[in-house]
Design a protein around this motif. Structure first.
Motif, PDB file in Angstrom:
ATOM      1  N   ARG A  17      77.203  -6.340 -62.504  1.00 28.93           N
ATOM      2  CA  ARG A  17      77.346  -4.890 -62.713  1.00 28.93           C
ATOM      3  C   ARG A  17      76.007  -4.250 -63.070  1.00 28.93           C
ATOM      4  NH1 ARG A  17      83.039  -5.284 -66.107  1.00 28.93           N
ATOM      5  NH2 ARG A  17      84.415  -5.453 -64.275  1.00 28.93           N
ATOM      6  N   ARG A  18      75.203  -4.964 -63.845  1.00 32.60           N
ATOM      7  CA  ARG A  18      73.880  -4.444 -64.184  1.00 32.60           C
ATOM      8  C   ARG A  18      72.997  -4.399 -62.938  1.00 32.60           C
ATOM      9  NH1 ARG A  18      72.043  -1.265 -66.502  1.00 32.60           N
ATOM     10  NH2 ARG A  18      70.022  -2.222 -66.943  1.00 32.60           N
ATOM     11  N   VAL A  77      71.190  -1.017 -61.340  1.00 29.11           N
ATOM     12  CA  VAL A  77      69.744  -0.803 -61.148  1.00 29.11           C
ATOM     13  C   VAL A  77      69.382  -0.774 -59.666  1.00 29.11           C
ATOM     14  CG1 VAL A  77      69.131  -1.790 -63.381  1.00 29.11           C
ATOM     15  CG2 VAL A  77      69.223  -3.286 -61.360  1.00 29.11           C
ATOM     16  N   GLY A  78      70.396  -0.700 -58.797  1.00 32.51           N
ATOM     17  CA  GLY A  78      70.141  -0.549 -57.371  1.00 32.51           C
ATOM     18  C   GLY A  78      69.782  -1.830 -56.641  1.00 32.51           C
ATOM     19  N   CYS A  79      70.223  -2.955 -57.169  1.00 34.85           N
ATOM     20  CA  CYS A  79      69.927  -4.247 -56.531  1.00 34.85           C
ATOM     21  C   CYS A  79      71.248  -4.944 -56.212  1.00 34.85           C
ATOM     22  CB  CYS A  79      69.076  -5.113 -57.456  1.00 34.85           C
ATOM     23  SG  CYS A  79      67.459  -4.414 -57.841  1.00 34.85           S
ATOM     24  N   SER A  80      71.827  -4.598 -55.075  1.00 36.69           N
ATOM     25  CA  SER A  80      73.138  -5.132 -54.736  1.00 36.69           C
ATOM     26  C   SER A  80      73.164  -5.666 -53.317  1.00 36.69           C
ATOM     27  CB  SER A  80      74.212  -4.047 -54.896  1.00 36.69           C
ATOM     28  OG  SER A  80      75.459  -4.522 -54.416  1.00 36.69           O
ATOM     29  N   ALA A  81      73.575  -6.937 -53.207  1.00 33.71           N
ATOM     30  CA  ALA A  81      73.841  -7.531 -51.906  1.00 33.71           C
ATOM     31  C   ALA A  81      75.328  -7.870 -51.793  1.00 33.71           C
ATOM     32  CB  ALA A  81      72.995  -8.798 -51.726  1.00 33.71           C
ATOM     33  N   TYR A  82      76.136  -7.206 -52.623  1.00 31.25           N
ATOM     34  CA  TYR A  82      77.556  -7.508 -52.679  1.00 31.25           C
ATOM     35  C   TYR A  82      78.323  -6.772 -51.579  1.00 31.25           C
ATOM     36  CZ  TYR A  82      76.434  -9.142 -57.400  1.00 31.25           C
ATOM     37  OH  TYR A  82      75.880  -9.791 -58.475  1.00 31.25           O
ATOM     38  N   SER A  95      71.332 -10.679 -54.810  1.00 33.56           N
ATOM     39  CA  SER A  95      71.161  -9.451 -55.598  1.00 33.56           C
ATOM     40  C   SER A  95      70.099  -9.653 -56.664  1.00 33.56           C
ATOM     41  CB  SER A  95      72.492  -9.058 -56.242  1.00 33.56           C
ATOM     42  OG  SER A  95      73.477  -8.817 -55.277  1.00 33.56           O
ATOM     43  N   TYR A  96      70.123 -10.828 -57.286  1.00 40.97           N
ATOM     44  CA  TYR A  96      69.141 -11.094 -58.343  1.00 40.97           C
ATOM     45  C   TYR A  96      67.736 -11.198 -57.755  1.00 40.97           C
ATOM     46  CZ  TYR A  96      67.818 -12.288 -63.074  1.00 40.97           C
ATOM     47  OH  TYR A  96      67.284 -12.241 -64.345  1.00 40.97           O
ATOM     48  N   ALA A  97      67.637 -11.730 -56.532  1.00 41.54           N
ATOM     49  CA  ALA A  97      66.338 -11.792 -55.863  1.00 41.54           C
ATOM     50  C   ALA A  97      65.793 -10.377 -55.629  1.00 41.54           C
ATOM     51  CB  ALA A  97      66.455 -12.552 -54.547  1.00 41.54           C
ATOM     52  N   GLN A  98      66.676  -9.439 -55.282  1.00 41.32           N
ATOM     53  CA  GLN A  98      66.245  -8.045 -55.144  1.00 41.32           C
ATOM     54  C   GLN A  98      65.681  -7.528 -56.463  1.00 41.32           C
ATOM     55  OE1 GLN A  98      69.132  -5.348 -53.473  1.00 41.32           O
ATOM     56  NE2 GLN A  98      69.827  -6.828 -51.916  1.00 41.32           N
ATOM     57  N   TRP A  99      66.353  -7.877 -57.567  1.00 40.67           N
ATOM     58  CA  TRP A  99      65.897  -7.446 -58.887  1.00 40.67           C
ATOM     59  C   TRP A  99      64.521  -8.041 -59.209  1.00 40.67           C
ATOM     60  CZ3 TRP A  99      65.639  -4.191 -62.550  1.00 40.67           C
ATOM     61  CH2 TRP A  99      65.342  -4.540 -63.861  1.00 40.67           C
ATOM     62  N   GLN A 100      64.350  -9.313 -58.893  1.00 39.62           N
ATOM     63  CA  GLN A 100      63.051  -9.949 -59.145  1.00 39.62           C
ATOM     64  C   GLN A 100      61.941  -9.271 -58.344  1.00 39.62           C
ATOM     65  OE1 GLN A 100      64.522 -13.846 -58.090  1.00 39.62           O
ATOM     66  NE2 GLN A 100      64.401 -14.588 -60.214  1.00 39.62           N
ATOM     67  N   ARG A 101      62.235  -8.944 -57.079  1.00 37.11           N
ATOM     68  CA  ARG A 101      61.229  -8.254 -56.262  1.00 37.11           C
ATOM     69  C   ARG A 101      60.953  -6.856 -56.807  1.00 37.11           C
ATOM     70  NH1 ARG A 101      64.070 -11.064 -52.142  1.00 37.11           N
ATOM     71  NH2 ARG A 101      65.359  -9.230 -51.640  1.00 37.11           N
ATOM     72  N   TRP A 161      65.706 -11.704 -66.918  1.00 38.49           N
ATOM     73  CA  TRP A 161      67.006 -11.522 -67.565  1.00 38.49           C
ATOM     74  C   TRP A 161      66.892 -10.521 -68.722  1.00 38.49           C
ATOM     75  CZ3 TRP A 161      71.944 -13.028 -66.565  1.00 38.49           C
ATOM     76  CH2 TRP A 161      72.882 -12.882 -67.602  1.00 38.49           C
ATOM     77  N   THR A 162      65.872 -10.650 -69.523  1.00 37.45           N
ATOM     78  CA  THR A 162      65.666  -9.716 -70.633  1.00 37.45           C
ATOM     79  C   THR A 162      65.498  -8.301 -70.108  1.00 37.45           C
ATOM     80  OG1 THR A 162      64.658 -11.430 -72.007  1.00 37.45           O
ATOM     81  CG2 THR A 162      64.189  -9.141 -72.598  1.00 37.45           C
ATOM     82  N   ALA A 163      64.740  -8.147 -69.028  1.00 37.08           N
ATOM     83  CA  ALA A 163      64.497  -6.828 -68.456  1.00 37.08           C
ATOM     84  C   ALA A 163      65.774  -6.223 -67.878  1.00 37.08           C
ATOM     85  CB  ALA A 163      63.433  -6.912 -67.362  1.00 37.08           C
ATOM     86  N   LEU A 164      66.721  -7.056 -67.442  1.00 37.28           N
ATOM     87  CA  LEU A 164      67.959  -6.558 -66.842  1.00 37.28           C
ATOM     88  C   LEU A 164      68.899  -5.950 -67.889  1.00 37.28           C
ATOM     89  CD1 LEU A 164      69.554  -6.237 -64.215  1.00 37.28           C
ATOM     90  CD2 LEU A 164      70.461  -8.551 -64.569  1.00 37.28           C
ATOM     91  N   LYS A 165      68.799  -6.403 -69.140  1.00 39.84           N
ATOM     92  CA  LYS A 165      69.587  -5.858 -70.255  1.00 39.84           C
ATOM     93  C   LYS A 165      71.092  -5.997 -70.004  1.00 39.84           C
ATOM     94  CE  LYS A 165      65.985  -2.622 -71.655  1.00 39.84           C
ATOM     95  NZ  LYS A 165      65.604  -1.208 -71.917  1.00 39.84           N
ATOM     96  N   VAL A 166      71.512  -7.224 -69.791  1.00 38.38           N
ATOM     97  CA  VAL A 166      72.939  -7.507 -69.608  1.00 38.38           C
ATOM     98  C   VAL A 166      73.639  -7.367 -70.966  1.00 38.38           C
ATOM     99  CG1 VAL A 166      74.638  -9.242 -68.922  1.00 38.38           C
ATOM    100  CG2 VAL A 166      72.442  -9.070 -67.711  1.00 38.38           C
ATOM    101  N   PRO A 167      74.691  -6.554 -71.078  1.00 42.66           N
ATOM    102  CA  PRO A 167      75.355  -6.386 -72.377  1.00 42.66           C
ATOM    103  C   PRO A 167      76.016  -7.663 -72.841  1.00 42.66           C
ATOM    104  CG  PRO A 167      76.626  -5.340 -70.625  1.00 42.66           C
ATOM    105  CD  PRO A 167      75.302  -5.740 -70.021  1.00 42.66           C
TER     106      PRO A 167
END
Length: 293
Positions: A232-233, A237-242, A257-263, A281-287
């Motif tokens: 969901r996070r 943040v606009g990184c979805s391959a779902y 999706s996580y690879a998009q976030w890393q890029r 992971w810290t930067a993603l701020k998962v609740p």
């Protein structure tokens, strides 16, 4: 009839309670008294600002805005626990609320749930805006909560009130949700403890963000609510391959999706392989998400 404290008496009461106070220039004469009565006062109302940052929050509460002139409270309580005084007198903080709640506050009894807006709260309550986004995720710092307790206790002590005189804006009118992120009943317990000299048993705080489970945990293709929260996070943040989801089971869509976030964070090559690492992971701020296997 309980008269409001003078500026000097307010300062004395706050400092005697151990509060760190900053006087915003002009606060002693900043009020809305020309619009209505200020007093008799019967209690303290706690709010959250729905803003971040001390300087901007203090300025907004001092000046107000085009549709709601300042002051918007009497003091702003920052994340570090500093109390910035911005108004003295009638302030635009409480608005209309339930007269039955006011009568309960005066009687020092449990207040009913508000169901009417028939009484002017700006006349009868001190108001303190506490810097917080009010989204249920922005954490309340220990220093800020302690300052909020001390401010409330200082005013209760000065007027001879109990903690029943301290209410949240959401307890005054059902049109509001503040303060959000803690319960007012637990807050009043702390105020009572402060007034009586008893220290309540601390309630363990739930962390706001979920700790990094480890890359190896993801490589096992776990099924967990944490995976859903992470997905969901990523979507947020606009990184979805779902194609659908996200869901609780780790899949190739999560990794893509996580690879998009890393890029997006600037990683390339093997550093953007879709396997979570502690920094990204810290930067993603998962609740924080309970029930992790």
């Amino acid at each position: 009839m309980p008269a409001p404290l003078t500026p000097t008496a307010l300062l004395t009461a706050l400092r005697a309670e151990g509060v760190t106070v900053v006087e915003h220039p002009g606060w002693r004469a900043n009020n809305r008294n020309h619009k209505g009565r200020w007093g008799p006062v019967h209690g303290v109302m706690i709010h959250h600002t729905v803003t971040s940052g001390t300087t901007g929050s203090v300025s907004l509460c001092f000046k107000g805005h085009s549709t709601l002139p300042g002051p918007l409270c009497h003091g702003v309580i920052a994340k570090d626990g500093t109390v910035h005084l911005v108004g003295n007198g009638r302030a635009n903080h409480a608005g209309s609320g339930d007269g039955d709640v006011l009568r309960a506050v005066v009687a020092q009894t449990a207040a009913p749930a508000p169901d009417e807006n028939d009484t002017d709260g700006n006349t009868h309550f001190y108001g303190f805006e506490c810097v917080n986004l009010g989204d249920g995720k922005d954490p309340w710092t220990a220093a800020q909560l302690e300052a909020m307790v001390r401010v409330s206790a200082a005013l209760c002590r000065a007027h001879g009130w109990s903690a029943r005189s301290v209410i949240g804006h959401k307890e005054w009118t059902r049109a509001k949700i503040d303060p959000r992120g803690f319960t007012m009943s637990a807050f009043r317990t702390r105020v009572t403890a402060r007034l009586t000299g008893r220290t309540p048993e601390p309630t363990p705080a739930k962390p706001a963000l979920h700790p990094f489970p480890g890359t190896a945990w993801f490589r096992k293709a776990p099924t967990s609510p944490v995976v859903t929260a992470m997905g969901r996070r990523l979507v947020a943040v606009g990184c979805s391959a779902y194609a659908q989801g996200p869901g609780p089971r780790w899949t190739d869509a999560d990794r893509a999706s996580y690879a998009q976030w890393q890029r997006k964070l600037g990683y390339t090559g093997a550093d953007a392989d879709g396997w979570p690492g502690p920094t990204s992971w810290t930067a993603l701020k998962v609740p924080y998400t309970p029930s992790t296997p």
